[in-house]
Design a protein around this motif. Structure first.
Motif, short mmCIF file in Angstrom:
data_model
loop_
_atom_site.label_atom_id
_atom_site.label_comp_id
_atom_site.label_asym_id
_atom_site.label_seq_id
_atom_site.Cartn_x
_atom_site.Cartn_y
_atom_site.Cartn_z
N THR A 140 8.25 -36.90 20.41
CA THR A 140 6.82 -36.62 20.53
C THR A 140 6.03 -37.41 19.49
OG1 THR A 140 7.27 -34.41 21.38
CG2 THR A 140 5.07 -34.81 20.49
N VAL A 141 6.57 -37.45 18.28
CA VAL A 141 5.88 -38.16 17.18
C VAL A 141 5.73 -39.65 17.50
CG1 VAL A 141 6.15 -38.94 14.78
CG2 VAL A 141 6.50 -36.53 15.36
N GLY A 164 0.71 -39.61 14.22
CA GLY A 164 -0.45 -39.08 13.51
C GLY A 164 -1.22 -38.02 14.26
N GLN A 165 -0.89 -37.79 15.55
CA GLN A 165 -1.67 -36.85 16.35
C GLN A 165 -0.93 -35.54 16.64
OE1 GLN A 165 -3.49 -38.68 19.85
NE2 GLN A 165 -3.36 -40.71 18.90
N GLY A 211 -5.52 -39.10 9.66
CA GLY A 211 -4.82 -39.22 10.93
C GLY A 211 -3.60 -40.11 10.91
N ARG A 212 -2.99 -40.26 9.72
CA ARG A 212 -1.78 -41.07 9.62
C ARG A 212 -0.54 -40.17 9.57
NH1 ARG A 212 -3.57 -44.75 4.67
NH2 ARG A 212 -4.87 -42.91 4.24
N GLN A 213 0.58 -40.70 10.04
CA GLN A 213 1.77 -39.88 10.25
C GLN A 213 2.61 -39.74 8.98
OE1 GLN A 213 2.81 -38.29 13.26
NE2 GLN A 213 4.23 -37.29 11.86
N GLY A 230 2.74 -28.88 10.44
CA GLY A 230 3.19 -29.72 11.55
C GLY A 230 4.33 -29.06 12.30
N MET A 231 5.48 -29.72 12.29
CA MET A 231 6.66 -29.18 12.96
C MET A 231 7.84 -29.22 11.99
SD MET A 231 8.39 -27.96 15.52
CE MET A 231 7.55 -28.19 17.08
#
Length: 447
Positions: free
Chosen positions: A139-140, A145-146, A244-246, A272-273
């Motif tokens: 998913t990432v 970033g989303q 918005g960066r991962q 997050g996760m």
């Protein structure tokens, strides 16, 4: 300062973070690079015992670190510079231990992003033990970033965390060429931040990491109890997430049970996760063996694959190491190996499992401090008992990996928060009290 000195000093910084303080002091204190010739590093050591121990226990790690610092390094050999009290350089015929060179491609690290190109999803074996972590990573990489930001992967050492999080980086780099990706360990982050503070270059440090679109950080349990590093990570986290960066993290345990970690960081990690990689099931271990065999272009029979999967139950890294040894022996003998031969090979190379009974540790420590064993389990707060009890808790956790709740239960039904406090107290005191370090070393030798 010549290039050899700089290279070895740089390597020692990495080595010191990867081994225990006792091991570092014992085996690396009197070492130096003597010369480099045709890509071979000649490492000077004080005696033949150190030579044999480094070659047996730390060779691959040293070589990997040297190659990360200088990709031209292809092999490492050891030279005994002094023996039986002789001073370095006085030995007329220094002993050189030839070693097997490791394939350069196995250790080639991209200097721009610090990613190892071997770590991809194509070589990552998915099974019930890691399918949730794998699904989250998929998913990432579709929308960096989303979704699932940060992604936090945890699990015991050797279960493929580093492979997975670097595969995320390699895939994003491939699918989004304009995004800048960077991988690092938390030790490196902390070391560079500390150096920046010393040299009044904190702003340059901040700017270096904030230029990336994706940052992947390994082993964040390193930040346990390090308040200054945690503060910098907290600010870094906020700026990265808000833009918005991962972010991708890994740890050997869930962030909620990392001792000495600030609540605000635990909270941030949980936004997050958070996913774990569990112990691989038997079918997954068999798949791992087959995948590693394909990498080495060797074929093993079903009974050998079954034997490996049944023998090595917990650690993916150990499975890979076993297949590496079998592949090497297969090439040397130029034939397929029998099951009995493989049994003997693995028996001679197996890492012994460290098993301990809590009562045995209690007995050793009580004898060392000359107190009654029973007093360790009692609720007394007498100073002569509290210190030995804290040492027991520290050793059970640090050396044998026993959980905090289990330690508390076995030592008189104490709450796990008491155990965590004792562990952290000893850990912090060790940093500034060399005498305490000697006590721990003596207890370990007795155990």
């Amino acid at each position: 300062m010549n290039d050899h000195v700089k290279l070895w000093e740089s390597a020692l910084v990495e080595i010191e973070t990867a081994v225990s303080r006792a091991n570092f002091s014992t085996w690396f204190k009197e070492t130096r690079i003597i010369k480099e010739q045709d890509g071979v590093i000649y490492l000077g050591v004080p005696n033949s015992f150190t030579q044999q121990w480094l070659n047996k226990k730390f060779h691959n790690s040293i070589l990997k670190i040297l190659r990360q610092a200088n990709e031209q390094v292809r092999a490492l050999e050891y030279v005994v510079e002094k023996e039986s009290g002789e001073k370095g350089g006085n030995k007329k015929n220094p002993t050189v231990t030839p070693t097997i060179s490791m394939p350069l491609q196995d250790f080639y690290i991209n200097k721009e992003d610090n990613l190892n190109p071997r770590y991809t999803f194509e070589t990552f074996v998915v099974g019930p033990f890691n399918e949730l972590a794998h699904a989250a990573s998929q998913t990432v990489i579709k929308t960096p970033g989303q979704t699932y930001n940060p992604l936090f992967v945890y699990g015991s050492p050797g279960r493929g965390k580093t492979h997975l999080i670097q595969a995320v980086g390699n895939k994003i780099k491939k699918d989004f060429p304009n995004k800048k990706v960077f991988y690092l360990t938390s030790e490196r982050f902390g070391s560079e931040f500390f150096t920046a503070l010393q040299e009044n270059k904190a702003q340059q440090f901040k700017e270096k990491y904030r230029k990336y679109d994706v940052v992947i950080m390994d082993d964040v349990q390193f930040f346990s109890g390090k308040d200054k590093f945690q503060e910098e990570l907290f600010h870094f986290f906020n700026i990265f997430k808000d833009s918005g960066r991962q972010l991708v993290f890994s740890s050997d345990r869930h962030p909620n049970i990392i001792p000495g970690l600030e609540d605000r960081l635990r909270s941030r990690f949980g936004t997050g996760m958070v996913v774990d990689i569990q112990e691989p099931d038997r079918e997954s271990r068999m798949a791992l063996v087959k995948t590693k065999c394909a990498v080495h272009n060797i074929i093993l029979g079903p009974e050998i694959i079954d034997y490996l999967a049944s023998t090595i139950e917990d650690n993916i890294r150990e499975i890979e190491g076993a297949v590496n040894i079998i592949a090497c022996q297969t090439q040397l003998k130029n034939r397929e190996l029998s099951l009995n031969e493989i049994r003997n090979i693995l028996k001679n190379n197996a890492k012994p499992k460290r098993v301990v009974a809590v009562k045995d540790v209690v007995k050793v420590v009580a004898d060392y401090y000359n107190i009654e064993e029973e007093s360790i389990y009692n609720k007394t707060r007498r100073k002569e008992v509290v210190h030995p009890r804290q040492m027991i808790m520290y050793i059970l956790r640090e050396d044998f990996g026993i959980s905090f709740p289990s330690i508390g239960e076995k030592l008189g039904g104490r709450d796990h928060t008491t155990v965590i406090h004792s562990y952290e107290k000893v850990k912090e005191e060790l940093k500034k009290n060399p005498l305490l370090g000697q006590e721990v070393a003596q207890l370990r030798s007795m155990l």
